[in-house]
Design an enzyme around this catalytic site. Sequence first.
Site, PDB file in Angstrom:
ATOM      1  N   GLU A  97       0.843  -1.193   0.000  1.00  0.00           N
ATOM      2  CA  GLU A  97       0.000   0.000   0.000  1.00  0.00           C
ATOM      3  C   GLU A  97       0.880   1.245   0.000  1.00  0.00           C
ATOM      4  OE1 GLU A  97      -2.652   1.537  -0.679  1.00  0.00           O
ATOM      5  OE2 GLU A  97      -4.091   1.216   0.938  1.00  0.00           O
ATOM      6  N   ASP A  98       0.425   2.302  -0.653  1.00  0.00           N
ATOM      7  CA  ASP A  98       1.210   3.528  -0.706  1.00  0.00           C
ATOM      8  C   ASP A  98       1.175   4.299   0.605  1.00  0.00           C
ATOM      9  OD1 ASP A  98      -1.467   4.263  -1.038  1.00  0.00           O
ATOM     10  OD2 ASP A  98      -1.081   5.690  -2.644  1.00  0.00           O
ATOM     11  N   ILE A  99      -0.025   4.454   1.184  1.00  0.00           N
ATOM     12  CA  ILE A  99      -0.140   5.279   2.383  1.00  0.00           C
ATOM     13  C   ILE A  99      -1.267   4.771   3.276  1.00  0.00           C
ATOM     14  CG2 ILE A  99      -1.652   6.954   1.232  1.00  0.00           C
ATOM     15  CD1 ILE A  99      -0.248   9.156   2.956  1.00  0.00           C
ATOM     16  N   VAL A 100      -1.040   4.844   4.561  1.00  0.00           N
ATOM     17  CA  VAL A 100      -2.089   4.571   5.547  1.00  0.00           C
ATOM     18  C   VAL A 100      -2.246   5.842   6.362  1.00  0.00           C
ATOM     19  CG1 VAL A 100      -2.697   3.287   7.625  1.00  0.00           C
ATOM     20  CG2 VAL A 100      -1.700   2.093   5.679  1.00  0.00           C
ATOM     21  N   ASP A 101      -3.469   6.380   6.332  1.00  0.00           N
ATOM     22  CA  ASP A 101      -3.737   7.519   7.212  1.00  0.00           C
ATOM     23  C   ASP A 101      -4.843   7.144   8.199  1.00  0.00           C
ATOM     24  OD1 ASP A 101      -4.955   9.578   4.461  1.00  0.00           O
ATOM     25  OD2 ASP A 101      -5.812   7.803   5.329  1.00  0.00           O
ATOM     26  N   GLY A 103      -6.482   4.327   8.238  1.00  0.00           N
ATOM     27  CA  GLY A 103      -6.395   2.891   8.476  1.00  0.00           C
ATOM     28  C   GLY A 103      -7.600   2.121   7.966  1.00  0.00           C
ATOM     29  N   THR A 105      -8.888   1.746   4.887  1.00  0.00           N
ATOM     30  CA  THR A 105      -8.659   0.960   3.675  1.00  0.00           C
ATOM     31  C   THR A 105      -7.848  -0.290   3.971  1.00  0.00           C
ATOM     32  OG1 THR A 105      -8.769   2.943   2.295  1.00  0.00           O
ATOM     33  CG2 THR A 105      -7.701   1.010   1.337  1.00  0.00           C
ATOM     34  N   ASP A 157      -1.037  10.991  -5.343  1.00  0.00           N
ATOM     35  CA  ASP A 157      -1.536  12.099  -6.147  1.00  0.00           C
ATOM     36  C   ASP A 157      -2.466  12.999  -5.354  1.00  0.00           C
ATOM     37  OD1 ASP A 157      -4.686  11.559  -7.409  1.00  0.00           O
ATOM     38  OD2 ASP A 157      -3.732  10.048  -6.165  1.00  0.00           O
TER      39      ASP A 157
END
Length: 173
Positions: A97-101, A103, A105, A157
């Site tokens: 995964e690119d990013i976890v903010d 949580g 997703t 993006d």
Amino acid sequence: MTMETGVLFTEEAIRKRVGELAERISTDYSHVEELVMVGVLRGCYIFLADLSRRLTVPRSIDFISVAAYGKTKTAGPVRLIMDLRTDVRGKHVLIVEDIVDTGQTLDYLVSLVRAREPASLKTCVLLRNSARMEKKVPIDYLGFDIPDVWVVGYGLDYQDRDRALPYIKAVSG
């Protein structure tokens, strides 16, 4: 229109960290016949490609696509857009995964894949924004922690812009 607020991670820093992650993952999976890397589209594609090329273990790649943001900065409910084509039952799976903010997703994806009975399931995340975390999610391999800012570049993006930048920068919109 977005305004640049500064580079957080240079191309060189990213390359170095991806190499370190690949080394750890290769060591951890050195005993398995094959690792199935599950990339979460669209943001993971550059990270996944670079990480996969640096691994020394047999691997295959599949993709899954979910939507939580659309064209805003506000997360909504997670929706499955495109499912895996690989049957992961009995296989060793690494969600990339690119990013976890928040949580949300990653929590959804871990539950979805775990229900398919893989032999093992781990996660590899390039960026974590701990300030926005709403769900405690397992992150087995982490690239970088970031402050509570919106970031673009290296696959990430803002409104489908700046994904191809070779570095990661913070932006305000």
